[in-house]
Design an enzyme around this catalytic site. Structure first.
Site, mmCIF file in Angstrom:
data_model
loop_
_atom_site.group_PDB
_atom_site.id
_atom_site.type_symbol
_atom_site.label_atom_id
_atom_site.label_comp_id
_atom_site.label_asym_id
_atom_site.label_seq_id
_atom_site.Cartn_x
_atom_site.Cartn_y
_atom_site.Cartn_z
ATOM 1 N N LEU A 1 0.864 -1.176 0.000
ATOM 2 C CA LEU A 1 0.000 0.000 0.000
ATOM 3 C C LEU A 1 0.899 1.224 0.000
ATOM 4 O O LEU A 1 1.983 1.206 0.596
ATOM 5 C CB LEU A 1 -0.886 0.029 1.245
ATOM 6 N N ASP A 2 0.463 2.291 -0.651
ATOM 7 C CA ASP A 2 1.224 3.537 -0.633
ATOM 8 C C ASP A 2 1.414 4.019 0.797
ATOM 9 O O ASP A 2 0.617 3.692 1.691
ATOM 10 C CB ASP A 2 0.489 4.625 -1.428
ATOM 11 N N ARG A 3 2.441 4.835 1.011
ATOM 12 C CA ARG A 3 2.724 5.342 2.350
ATOM 13 C C ARG A 3 1.495 5.994 2.988
ATOM 14 O O ARG A 3 1.215 5.816 4.171
ATOM 15 C CB ARG A 3 3.878 6.356 2.293
ATOM 16 N N ARG B 1 -5.572 5.688 -7.549
ATOM 17 C CA ARG B 1 -5.401 7.139 -7.560
ATOM 18 C C ARG B 1 -5.439 7.680 -8.989
ATOM 19 O O ARG B 1 -6.076 8.707 -9.268
ATOM 20 C CB ARG B 1 -4.081 7.504 -6.878
#
Length: 288
Positions: free
Chosen positions: A131-133, A217
């Site tokens: 998962l992205d930060r 996104r």
């Protein structure tokens, strides 16, 4: 309080050692500058430099990735599932899947520490997906190499069902649909459905069929509804209501709600994480 920068971008204006220049022009302590350089976070003219006394020449471009604040330890309450083969945690925002140049602890390292705190003898935690930060929610890790290989195969074969929730600017005209367009020059497909509509915003459920970097996104931006707080892809970082009240979004408002998969032992496994506090606060602001 102003947040300290995570990266310095400077141009040398005199011939002096790298350490002294970073301290003088970067406005940071010698200890912080030395740590960043020796860790490998400094680049001169695009090349990594670890020698603090490396002489600079006027006009050279210097970039330094500064250490971030240490990530807080994972708590027992953030552990969603644990058995002898795998574990799943509710990843908080601000934690990276892998260690970066800023030197912050990665999610596997934090999971290893959590397993140790729980008294587990085997504390290895291996990445399966990322998962992205800034994204929160269900993250799966393997406890053995064989389990890791099995789970990676399940993700590659698209047998893992992933569901996300997103707060977005604007709203699509339709109530549901799909975005199919290339990400990283590779085919990508995201199915979506509107969960709630607000004034100039919406909550969307998203099911990515593929697993490209930043896929949701990017696809939500292409839908005309960028994530709130996602300035990289054009999302607003704050909203102001008609009554003048303002809400700031400190990260992209994206949460991994659930994973459904086949356990290496053969049974089905469903993992779920409740929305975090900042997501709920943002949704409450939009509902008003």
């Amino acid at each position: 309080m102003k947040r300290p920068p995570s990266r310095l971008r400077l141009v040398a204006d005199a011939g002096e050692p790298l350490l002294g220049f970073v301290v003088r022009r970067g406005g940071i302590s010698e200890q912080l500058a030395r740590e960043a350089i020796e860790r490998g976070g400094a680049f001169v003219g695009g090349r990594r430099v670890r020698e603090v006394e490396r002489p600079l020449h006027p006009g050279e471009r210097v970039e330094v990735a500064l250490p971030r604040q240490p990530a807080p330890a994972l708590q027992r309450s953030q552990l969603i599932h644990l058995d002898e083969l795998l574990l799943a945690v509710d990843k908080p925002a601000g934690v990276a899947a892998q260690e970066d140049l800023a030197g912050t602890e990665s999610l596997p390292a934090l999971c290893t520490a959590l397993l140790g705190a729980l008294g587990e003898k085997q504390t290895q935690a291996l990445l399966v997906h990322r998962l992205d930060r800034g994204t929160t929610g269900v993250t799966l890790l393997a406890r053995t190499r064989r389990t890791q290989a099995f789970l990676l195969g399940e993700f590659r074969a698209r047998r893992v069902k992933k569901e996300y929730r997103a707060l977005v600017a604007g709203a699509p005209l339709a109530d549901e649909g799909a975005v199919e367009s290339a990400v990283e020059s590779r085919p990508a497909l995201t199915r979506w459905r509107v969960v709630a509509r607000y004034q100039s915003a919406a909550e969307i459920a998203a099911w990515p069929e593929t697993g490209r970097t930043h896929q949701i996104r990017i696809h939500l931006r292409e839908l005309g509804c960028p994530l709130l707080g996602d300035k990289t892809y054009g999302g607003p970082v704050f909203f102001t209501r008609a009554d003048g009240r303002r809400h700031d979004f400190t990260r992209p408002m994206l949460h991994a709600v659930s994973l459904e998969l086949r356990h290496p032992a053969g049974h089905d496994l469903r993992l779920r994480a409740a929305s975090p506090v900042d997501y709920e606060e943002a949704r409450a602001f939009l509902e008003r």
